[in-house]
Design a protein around this motif. Structure first.
Motif, short mmCIF file in Angstrom:
data_model
loop_
_atom_site.label_atom_id
_atom_site.label_comp_id
_atom_site.label_asym_id
_atom_site.label_seq_id
_atom_site.Cartn_x
_atom_site.Cartn_y
_atom_site.Cartn_z
N GLU A 119 -0.12 10.33 8.77
CA GLU A 119 0.21 9.13 8.00
C GLU A 119 0.54 7.94 8.90
O GLU A 119 0.34 6.80 8.50
N ARG A 120 1.01 8.16 10.09
CA ARG A 120 1.37 7.06 11.00
C ARG A 120 0.15 6.46 11.71
O ARG A 120 0.26 5.43 12.37
N ASP A 121 -1.02 7.08 11.60
CA ASP A 121 -2.23 6.55 12.23
C ASP A 121 -2.63 5.23 11.58
O ASP A 121 -2.54 5.10 10.35
N PRO A 122 -3.10 4.28 12.37
CA PRO A 122 -3.43 2.96 11.81
C PRO A 122 -4.53 3.00 10.75
O PRO A 122 -4.56 2.14 9.87
N ASP A 123 -5.43 3.98 10.80
CA ASP A 123 -6.52 4.04 9.82
C ASP A 123 -6.28 5.08 8.73
O ASP A 123 -7.18 5.37 7.94
N TRP A 124 -5.07 5.63 8.67
CA TRP A 124 -4.77 6.66 7.67
C TRP A 124 -4.97 6.14 6.25
O TRP A 124 -5.66 6.76 5.44
N ASP A 125 -4.35 5.02 5.92
CA ASP A 125 -4.42 4.49 4.56
C ASP A 125 -5.86 4.20 4.15
O ASP A 125 -6.28 4.53 3.04
N GLU A 126 -6.61 3.58 5.04
CA GLU A 126 -8.00 3.25 4.74
C GLU A 126 -8.84 4.52 4.57
O GLU A 126 -9.66 4.61 3.65
N THR A 127 -8.62 5.52 5.42
CA THR A 127 -9.36 6.78 5.32
C THR A 127 -9.03 7.49 4.02
O THR A 127 -9.94 7.91 3.29
N LEU A 128 -7.76 7.60 3.72
CA LEU A 128 -7.35 8.27 2.48
C LEU A 128 -7.88 7.52 1.26
O LEU A 128 -8.37 8.14 0.30
N ALA A 129 -7.84 6.19 1.28
CA ALA A 129 -8.37 5.39 0.17
C ALA A 129 -9.87 5.61 0.00
O ALA A 129 -10.37 5.74 -1.12
N HIS A 130 -10.60 5.68 1.10
CA HIS A 130 -12.04 5.93 1.04
C HIS A 130 -12.32 7.29 0.39
O HIS A 130 -13.15 7.39 -0.51
N TRP A 131 -11.66 8.31 0.88
CA TRP A 131 -11.85 9.65 0.34
C TRP A 131 -11.45 9.71 -1.14
O TRP A 131 -12.16 10.30 -1.95
N THR A 132 -10.33 9.10 -1.48
CA THR A 132 -9.85 9.11 -2.87
C THR A 132 -10.84 8.40 -3.79
O THR A 132 -11.14 8.90 -4.88
N ALA A 133 -11.38 7.27 -3.34
CA ALA A 133 -12.37 6.55 -4.15
C ALA A 133 -13.62 7.39 -4.35
O ALA A 133 -14.21 7.41 -5.44
N HIS A 134 -14.02 8.10 -3.32
CA HIS A 134 -15.24 8.92 -3.42
C HIS A 134 -15.05 10.07 -4.42
O HIS A 134 -15.94 10.34 -5.22
N TYR A 135 -13.92 10.76 -4.34
CA TYR A 135 -13.73 11.97 -5.15
C TYR A 135 -13.02 11.72 -6.48
O TYR A 135 -12.98 12.60 -7.34
N GLY A 136 -12.41 10.56 -6.63
CA GLY A 136 -11.70 10.27 -7.87
C GLY A 136 -10.29 10.81 -7.90
O GLY A 136 -9.60 10.68 -8.92
N SER A 137 -9.87 11.45 -6.83
CA SER A 137 -8.49 11.91 -6.70
C SER A 137 -8.18 12.03 -5.21
O SER A 137 -9.08 12.18 -4.39
N SER A 138 -6.92 11.96 -4.90
CA SER A 138 -6.53 12.07 -3.49
C SER A 138 -6.73 13.50 -3.01
O SER A 138 -6.25 14.44 -3.66
N PRO A 139 -7.40 13.68 -1.88
CA PRO A 139 -7.53 15.02 -1.33
C PRO A 139 -6.18 15.68 -1.06
O PRO A 139 -6.10 16.91 -1.03
N LEU A 140 -5.15 14.89 -0.89
CA LEU A 140 -3.82 15.45 -0.63
C LEU A 140 -3.27 16.20 -1.84
O LEU A 140 -2.32 16.97 -1.71
N THR A 141 -3.89 16.01 -3.02
CA THR A 141 -3.46 16.72 -4.23
C THR A 141 -4.21 18.04 -4.40
O THR A 141 -3.95 18.76 -5.36
N TRP A 142 -5.11 18.35 -3.50
CA TRP A 142 -5.95 19.54 -3.66
C TRP A 142 -5.30 20.83 -3.17
O TRP A 142 -5.86 21.91 -3.33
#
Length: 174
Positions: A119-142
């Protein structure tokens, strides 16, 4: 395509040096007419791509598995459960080989280190947002222990059987 000009330049340098130091056999197959550029890869590798990811066991035995991969900022990101064998391999031995092969038309091969994203990585939010937009849910909920990795490549080549035709077919200007 999220790549900056600096990221594309760095990727192009890596592609050029990787190709130049490859074996004669590989350069015979991935010749100048079949070599994909950094811009080509960034344009072709949008969305989710199935990756073959090879890890190494504690006994030095190779293991390969398929993962969802997203090419972001000129490198691969991929994810798996912390309970997966590959996650245990990567925790102890982060050396990895990653390949995306799209029939005979396109391939990207890379070797490097799988770096665990946090989470502290500078591109974490952007990466997670990209993945979440693609799948329709956050991968962290899987699952309880979902891990994200970024490939830090030290070798990479891109290949297209008929580069000009592939780029034209996919609406990408050479």
């Amino acid at each position: 395509m999220l790549e900056t000009e600096d990221e594309l330049a760095a990727l192009q340098d890596l592609l050029d040096s990787s190709h130049a130091t490859s074996t004669e056999h590989l350069r015979g197959i991935i010749n100048d007419e079949r070599t994909l550029t950094a811009r080509d890869l960034a344009a072709l590798l949008t969305g989710m791509k199935v990756l073959s990811v090879a890890t190494v066991t504690a006994r030095g035995e190779p293991r390969i598995s398929a993962l969802d991969g997203h090419f972001l900022h000129a490198t691969w990101t991929f994810s798996t459960s912390g309970t997966a064998a590959k996650a245990k391999h990567l925790q102890s031995r982060p050396a990895v080989s990653v390949a995306h092969i799209d029939n005979e038309e396109l391939a990207a091969f890379s070797h490097g280190q799988a770096v665990t994203m946090h989470e502290r990585d500078p591109d974490w939010d952007e990466t997670l947002a990209h993945w979440t937009a693609h799948y329709g849910s956050s991968p962290l909920t899987w699952g309880d222990d979902i891990r994200f990795y970024r490939l830090q490549p030290h070798w990479m080549v891109g290949y297209a059987w008929k580069r000009s035709e592939l780029l034209a077919k996919r609406g990408i200007a050479p």
